[in-house]
Design a protein around this motif. Structure first.
Motif, mmCIF file in Angstrom:
data_model
loop_
_atom_site.group_PDB
_atom_site.id
_atom_site.type_symbol
_atom_site.label_atom_id
_atom_site.label_comp_id
_atom_site.label_asym_id
_atom_site.label_seq_id
_atom_site.Cartn_x
_atom_site.Cartn_y
_atom_site.Cartn_z
ATOM 1 N N TYR A 144 2.164 1.673 -3.509
ATOM 2 C CA TYR A 144 1.098 2.088 -4.429
ATOM 3 C C TYR A 144 0.770 3.570 -4.250
ATOM 4 O O TYR A 144 0.577 4.296 -5.230
ATOM 5 N N VAL A 145 0.693 4.024 -3.011
ATOM 6 C CA VAL A 145 0.400 5.440 -2.742
ATOM 7 C C VAL A 145 1.437 6.338 -3.405
ATOM 8 O O VAL A 145 1.109 7.315 -4.093
ATOM 9 N N CYS A 153 1.188 6.114 -7.267
ATOM 10 C CA CYS A 153 -0.028 6.743 -7.775
ATOM 11 C C CYS A 153 0.068 8.270 -7.674
ATOM 12 O O CYS A 153 -0.384 8.994 -8.571
ATOM 13 N N LEU A 154 0.636 8.767 -6.594
ATOM 14 C CA LEU A 154 0.842 10.215 -6.468
ATOM 15 C C LEU A 154 1.675 10.741 -7.634
ATOM 16 O O LEU A 154 1.375 11.783 -8.220
ATOM 17 N N SER A 197 0.826 -1.210 0.000
ATOM 18 C CA SER A 197 0.000 0.000 0.000
ATOM 19 C C SER A 197 0.859 1.258 0.000
ATOM 20 O O SER A 197 0.554 2.234 -0.692
ATOM 21 N N VAL A 255 -5.529 8.261 -2.223
ATOM 22 C CA VAL A 255 -4.442 9.023 -2.855
ATOM 23 C C VAL A 255 -4.980 10.330 -3.429
ATOM 24 O O VAL A 255 -4.360 11.395 -3.266
ATOM 25 N N VAL A 276 -5.877 -0.799 2.896
ATOM 26 C CA VAL A 276 -4.416 -0.803 3.046
ATOM 27 C C VAL A 276 -3.839 -2.210 3.168
ATOM 28 O O VAL A 276 -2.627 -2.381 3.240
ATOM 29 N N CYS A 313 -5.489 12.754 -0.646
ATOM 30 C CA CYS A 313 -4.204 13.268 -0.163
ATOM 31 C C CYS A 313 -3.670 14.347 -1.108
ATOM 32 O O CYS A 313 -3.189 15.398 -0.661
ATOM 33 N N LEU A 369 -8.009 2.513 -2.532
ATOM 34 C CA LEU A 369 -6.765 3.166 -2.151
ATOM 35 C C LEU A 369 -6.487 4.362 -3.069
ATOM 36 O O LEU A 369 -5.924 5.367 -2.623
ATOM 37 N N THR A 370 -6.896 4.271 -4.325
ATOM 38 C CA THR A 370 -6.745 5.408 -5.237
ATOM 39 C C THR A 370 -7.574 6.596 -4.764
ATOM 40 O O THR A 370 -7.149 7.752 -4.886
#
Length: 239
Positions: free
Chosen positions: A6-7, A10-11, A3, A230, A211, A233, A226-227
Motif C-alpha cells: 500500500y505504501v 500510494c506513493l 502495508s 505515506v 501497519v 514520507c 497509513l495514508t
C-alpha cells in the motif's frame, strides 16, 4: 506485506514517487541479545549510504513496536557516531531525512495496565518476557544495576537526548498498552529537544494498527492512517 504494498502504491498514485523498501532481517532474541540487532540495523543503513551511495535526504528509517525501539536507538548511535567505539573510525554517516516510529517500545520499564487499554492485545507479561530475553544477563544482574542498565538511552530511548535529531513521525493507538509511555516520549521530543514531530493517533485502537490491518478496527481506518504516514514520507524524504 499489505502495508508495504500500500505504501509503494500510494506513493506512486498520490505523489508520483517511486519508492523502495529495504526490510532488515535482523537477529532476534533470545538467540541474540542487545546490541546485535542494533548493529545489524546500523550496518543496513550504512549499506544504503556507503555502499549504494543513496542520499540520506531520500531515506526514511522506520520501525514498529520493538522495531520502533531499534529505529530510534540506531539513529541515536549514528548521530553520536564520533563517540561510538564501533562507528568512530568509519566515514561519516549522516542522519536520514526522517524517522518513523509506529507504536514504538520506548522504554524497558513495564507499562501499567488500566481499563483504558481493553482494546489492546499486548500483555505486560509479554513485555516482561521480551525484555528479559533482549537484555543480556538480565537475570544475573543485581537489581539496582539492572534498573540503571535498562534505562540507558540506547536501550530505552525515552531516556535519551534527541538534540539535533531528524524529523520524526510517531503513530500509536489511543487504547494500546504503550500509550502513556509513547505520549511521554512525544512530549519530550517536542518540549525538551524541539524535534519536529508528526503524530497520528486514534482512540480505541491497539498496537501497530496502521501497519497491521488484521488488528485495526476496520480496513478504512487502516488505509486512512497509513495514508497519513505515506504523505509524511513524501513530504519529508521527497527532496
Amino acid at each position: 506485506m499489505p502495508s508495504f504494498l500500500y505504501v509503494l502504491e500510494c506513493l506512486k498514485a498520490k505523489h508520483q514517487m517511486k519508492g523502495c523498501i529495504l526490510s532488515v532481517d535482523y537477529s532476534l532474541s533470545p538467540e541474540e541479545t542487545y546490541p546485535t540487532a542494533q548493529d545489524n540495523c546500523v550496518n543496513a543503513y550504512r549499506y544504503l549510504v556507503h555502499d549504494l551511495g543513496l542520499s540520506p535526504s531520500r531515506i526514511i528509517v522506520a520501525g514498529d513496536s520493538s522495531g520502533g525501539n531499534l529505529a530510534a536507538t540506531v539513529l541515536l548511535r549514528i548521530r553520536d557516531q564520533r563517540s561510538d567505539p564501533v562507528l568512530a573510525t568509519i566515514p561519516p554517516i549522516p542522519l536520514p531525512a526522517g524517522c518513523a516510529l509506529i507504536s514504538p517500545w520506548v522504554t524497558m520499564d513495564l507499562p501499567q495496565r488500566t481499563e483504558k487499554y481493553y482494546c489492546d492485545y499486548v500483555r505486560i507479561s509479554q513485555i516482561d518476557y521480551y525484555r528479559q530475553n533482549y537484555v543480556p544477563r538480565y537475570d544475573s544482574m543485581e537489581a539496582s544495576y539492572r534498573e540503571a542498565f535498562i534505562r540507558q538511552p540506547f536501550i530505552s530511548p525515552l531516556h535519551g537526548d534527541f538534540d539535533d535529531f531528524c524529523p520524526t513521525f510517531v503513530s500509536y493507538g489511543g487504547g494500546e498498552l504503550f500509550e502513556p509511555q509513547i505520549a511521554a516520549f512525544i512530549d519530550k521530543l517536542e518540549k525538551q529537544h524541539h524535534v519536529s514531530v508528526t503524530v497520528v493517533s486514534r482512540p480505541k485502537t491497539g498496537h501497530i494498527h496502521i501497519v497491521e490491518p488484521h488488528v485495526c478496527r476496520s480496513k478504512e481506518i487502516w488505509r486512512q492512517d497509513l495514508t497519513k504516514f505515506v504523505d509524511w514520507c513524501a513530504s519529508t524524504g521527497g527532496h
